[in-house]
Write an enzyme that holds these catalytic residues in place. Structure first.
Site, PDB file in Angstrom:
ATOM      1  N   SER A 194      11.678  35.567 -18.248  1.00  0.00           N
ATOM      2  CA  SER A 194      12.886  36.302 -18.957  1.00  0.00           C
ATOM      3  C   SER A 194      13.730  37.035 -17.850  1.00  0.00           C
ATOM      4  CB  SER A 194      12.596  37.152 -20.001  1.00  0.00           C
ATOM      5  OG  SER A 194      13.510  38.222 -20.372  1.00  0.00           O
ATOM      6  N   TYR A 207       7.033  44.226 -22.547  1.00  0.00           N
ATOM      7  CA  TYR A 207       7.370  42.744 -22.772  1.00  0.00           C
ATOM      8  C   TYR A 207       7.905  42.484 -21.162  1.00  0.00           C
ATOM      9  CZ  TYR A 207      10.832  38.870 -23.569  1.00  0.00           C
ATOM     10  OH  TYR A 207      11.469  37.999 -23.790  1.00  0.00           O
TER      11      TYR A 207
HETATM   12  P1  NAD Z   1      11.092  32.767 -31.417  1.00  0.00           P
HETATM   13  O1  NAD Z   1      10.515  33.841 -32.206  1.00  0.00           O
HETATM   14  O2  NAD Z   1      11.634  31.707 -31.817  1.00  0.00           O
HETATM   15  O3  NAD Z   1       9.961  32.108 -30.519  1.00  0.00           O
HETATM   16  C1  NAD Z   1       8.544  33.000 -30.127  1.00  0.00           C
HETATM   17  C2  NAD Z   1       7.545  32.086 -30.899  1.00  0.00           C
HETATM   18  O4  NAD Z   1       6.200  32.679 -30.071  1.00  0.00           O
HETATM   19  C3  NAD Z   1       7.288  32.279 -32.195  1.00  0.00           C
HETATM   20  O5  NAD Z   1       7.830  31.432 -32.769  1.00  0.00           O
HETATM   21  C4  NAD Z   1       5.766  32.064 -32.476  1.00  0.00           C
HETATM   22  O6  NAD Z   1       5.410  31.054 -32.794  1.00  0.00           O
HETATM   23  C5  NAD Z   1       5.105  32.332 -31.001  1.00  0.00           C
HETATM   24  N1  NAD Z   1       4.133  33.363 -30.924  1.00  0.00           N
HETATM   25  C6  NAD Z   1       4.336  34.649 -30.838  1.00  0.00           C
HETATM   26  N2  NAD Z   1       3.172  35.267 -31.038  1.00  0.00           N
HETATM   27  C7  NAD Z   1       1.978  34.219 -31.041  1.00  0.00           C
HETATM   28  C8  NAD Z   1       0.798  34.136 -31.239  1.00  0.00           C
HETATM   29  N3  NAD Z   1       0.121  35.500 -31.170  1.00  0.00           N
HETATM   30  N4  NAD Z   1       0.234  32.980 -31.245  1.00  0.00           N
HETATM   31  C9  NAD Z   1       0.955  31.864 -31.350  1.00  0.00           C
HETATM   32  N5  NAD Z   1       2.204  31.857 -31.120  1.00  0.00           N
HETATM   33  C10 NAD Z   1       2.850  32.899 -31.293  1.00  0.00           C
HETATM   34  O7  NAD Z   1      11.930  33.374 -30.158  1.00  0.00           O
HETATM   35  P2  NAD Z   1      12.412  32.885 -28.658  1.00  0.00           P
HETATM   36  O8  NAD Z   1      13.588  33.691 -28.317  1.00  0.00           O
HETATM   37  O9  NAD Z   1      12.710  31.330 -28.775  1.00  0.00           O
HETATM   38  O10 NAD Z   1      11.086  33.113 -27.980  1.00  0.00           O
HETATM   39  C11 NAD Z   1      10.604  31.921 -26.881  1.00  0.00           C
HETATM   40  C12 NAD Z   1      10.403  32.541 -25.676  1.00  0.00           C
HETATM   41  O11 NAD Z   1      11.816  32.841 -24.930  1.00  0.00           O
HETATM   42  C13 NAD Z   1       9.618  33.834 -25.563  1.00  0.00           C
HETATM   43  O12 NAD Z   1       8.356  33.737 -24.535  1.00  0.00           O
HETATM   44  C14 NAD Z   1      10.409  34.632 -25.245  1.00  0.00           C
HETATM   45  O13 NAD Z   1      10.004  35.893 -24.839  1.00  0.00           O
HETATM   46  C15 NAD Z   1      11.622  33.993 -24.372  1.00  0.00           C
HETATM   47  N6  NAD Z   1      12.695  34.531 -24.077  1.00  0.00           N
HETATM   48  C16 NAD Z   1      13.572  34.943 -25.089  1.00  0.00           C
HETATM   49  C17 NAD Z   1      14.699  35.410 -25.122  1.00  0.00           C
HETATM   50  C18 NAD Z   1      15.723  35.723 -26.071  1.00  0.00           C
HETATM   51  O14 NAD Z   1      16.983  36.118 -25.995  1.00  0.00           O
HETATM   52  N7  NAD Z   1      15.776  34.905 -27.186  1.00  0.00           N
HETATM   53  C19 NAD Z   1      15.280  35.804 -23.766  1.00  0.00           C
HETATM   54  C20 NAD Z   1      14.396  35.684 -22.771  1.00  0.00           C
HETATM   55  C21 NAD Z   1      13.134  35.207 -22.760  1.00  0.00           C
END
Ligand code: NAD
Ligand code: MG
Length: 302
Positions: A194, A207
Site C-alpha cells: 500500500s 496496518y
Molecule cells: P476487500 O475488503 O475487498 O479485500 C480484502 C480481503 O481480505 C477480503 O475480501 C477478505 O477476503 C480478505 N481477508 C481479510 N482478513 C482475512 C482473513 N483473516 N482470512 C482470509 N481472508 C481475509 O478490500 P481491498 O481494498 O480490495 O483489499 C485488498 C488488498 O488491497 C488488501 O491487502 C489491502 O490492504 C490492499 N489495499 C487496499 C487499498 C484500498 O484503498 N482499497 C489501498 C492499498 C492497499
C-alpha cells in the site's frame, strides 16, 4: 466475455474521466464487508476487462479474491487464461459465488476455499487444497488484508495489533512458504502492499507497519528465489473504492472525500489495479524482481 469495448483497459481514453469521481455516502458494514452491499458499486472488470492470453494455462491462488482488488485480479487472470483458487472468509460466500460465476463465464475454473488465513494451520491447508484442485500451482497473489482505523494509540488494542500482523504479513510468509514448495521455475508471487508503506496515516499504525514489512519481505524473498526461477514482486495501491473502506478501514466522515486528493482527483476502481498484477505474473516481466509497482492515481512514491 466482455461487454464494454469502449471502456476496456486497452482502449485509448482519458484516465481522469475513465471512471466517474465518486462521493460515497457515510455507511458502515461489519468486518470484512461485502461488495454486494457497497454504495456505490465498484468496477471489478466484470464487464470490461479484455484478456489477451497472457496467463494461458496458469494455476493461480489469489487471497481476498471475493471482493475489491482481489476480485478484479481473479477476473483479469481468468480472462487471461488462468484457472483460479479463491481464498476468502466464510462470511464472504455471497461475494465469492459472484466472482466464481464470472470466472466460469469466462471459460476458466474457479475453486472456492473459504477460511481464516490468520490461522497458521489454515495457511498450509489452503495451499495444499489449491495445489490438489488445480493440479499444481505456478502463481500466488497475496492480496488479503485487514484495515481498521483507530484514532489514538491509547485505543489501539494489543489484540488488534496482533490480528493485523497475523492477517497482513504473517500469513504472507506462511502461504508463500507452503506455495514455493510446489512451484516450478517460471512461477510468480505478487504481494499487495500500500501507499501506506511510505505515507502512514496516523489512524493506521498497525496496518501501515505491515505494509512496509510486505515491501521489505518482497525484496528479500525476491532475491532469495530468483536463482530458482521464481519471481516475487508487489503492487502498492492508492485509494481504491472497496468494502475494506466501509468496514472501519476509514473514519466514516472521510468516506465522501475518499480519493479526491490524488493528482487524478478521484478514487481508483479495483479493475484499474488488475493490469499491474497481470504484468508481474506474466512471463513478459521476466527481468522484474523485488519491485513494487505503485498504482495510486499519481501520488509521488519511492
Ligand atoms: P476487500 O475488503 O475487498 O479485500 C480484502 C480481503 O481480505 C477480503 O475480501 C477478505 O477476503 C480478505 N481477508 C481479510 N482478513 C482475512 C482473513 N483473516 N482470512 C482470509 N481472508 C481475509 O478490500 P481491498 O481494498 O480490495 O483489499 C485488498 C488488498 O488491497 C488488501 O491487502 C489491502 O490492504 C490492499 N489495499 C487496499 C487499498 C484500498 O484503498 N482499497 C489501498 C492499498 C492497499
Ligand atoms: Mg471481501
Amino acid at each position: 466475455m466482455f461487454e464494454n469495448e469502449t471502456n476496456d483497459q486497452l482502449t485509448f481514453q482519458d484516465p481522469v474521466t475513465r471512471f466517474p469521481e465518486i462521493s460515497p455516502p457515510k455507511q458502515h458494514q461489519s468486518e470484512p464487508g461485502l461488495d454486494t452491499e457497497l454504495i456505490p458499486q465498484t468496477d471489478r472488470g466484470q464487464d470490461s476487462y479484455r484478456g489477451t492470453g497472457r496467463l494461458m494455462g496458469r494455476k493461480c491462488l489469489v487471497t481476498g479474491a471475493d471482493s475489491g482488488i482481489g476480485a478484479a485480479i481473479a477476473i483479469a487472470f481468468a480472462r487471461e487464461g488462468a484457472d483460479i483458487a479463491l481464498s476468502y472468509l466464510p462470511a464472504e460466500e455471497e461475494d465469492a459465488q459472484e466472482i466464481k460465476a464470472i470466472i466460469e463465464g469466462s471459460g476458466r475454473r474457479a475453486v472456492l476455499i473459504p477460511g481464516d488465513i490468520s490461522d497458521r494451520a489454515f495457511c498450509e491447508e489452503l495451499v495444499a487444497r489449491a495445489v490438489d484442485a488445480l493440479g499444481g500451482l505456478d502463481a500466488l497473489v497475496n492480496n488479503a488484508g485487514r484495515q481498521i482505523a483507530v484514532e489514538d494509540i491509547a485505543d489501539l488494542s494489543d489484540e488488534q495489533w496482533t490480528a493485523t500482523f497475523e492477517t497482513n504479513i504473517h500469513a504472507i510468509y506462511r502461504i508463500s512458504k507452503a506455495a514455493v514448495a510446489h512451484m516450478p521455475p517460471g512461477s510468480t508471487i505478487v504481494n499487495t502492499t500500500s501507499i501506506q508503506a511510505y505515507q502512514p496515516s496516523t489512524q493506521l499504525l498497525d496496518y501501515a507497519s505491515t505494509k512496509a514489512a510486505i515491501n521489505n519481505f518482497t525484496k528479500g524473498l525476491g532475491q532469495s528465489l530468483a536463482p530458482r526461477g521464481i519471481r516475487v514482486n508487489a503492487v502498492a495501491p492508492g485509494p481504491i473504492w472497496t468494502p475494506l473502506q466501509v468496514s472501519d478501514g476509514q473514519p466514516k466522515e472521510a468516506l465522501p472525500k475518499f480519493g479526491k486528493s490524488t493528482p487524478l482527483g478521484r478514487a481508483g476502481q479495483p479493475t484499474e489495479l488488475a493490469p499491474a498484477y497481470v504484468f508481474l505474473t506474466s512471463p513478459e516481466s521476466s527481468y522484474v524482481i523485488g519491485e513494487t509497482l505503485n498504482v495510486n492515481g499519481g501520488t509521488p512514491s519511492p
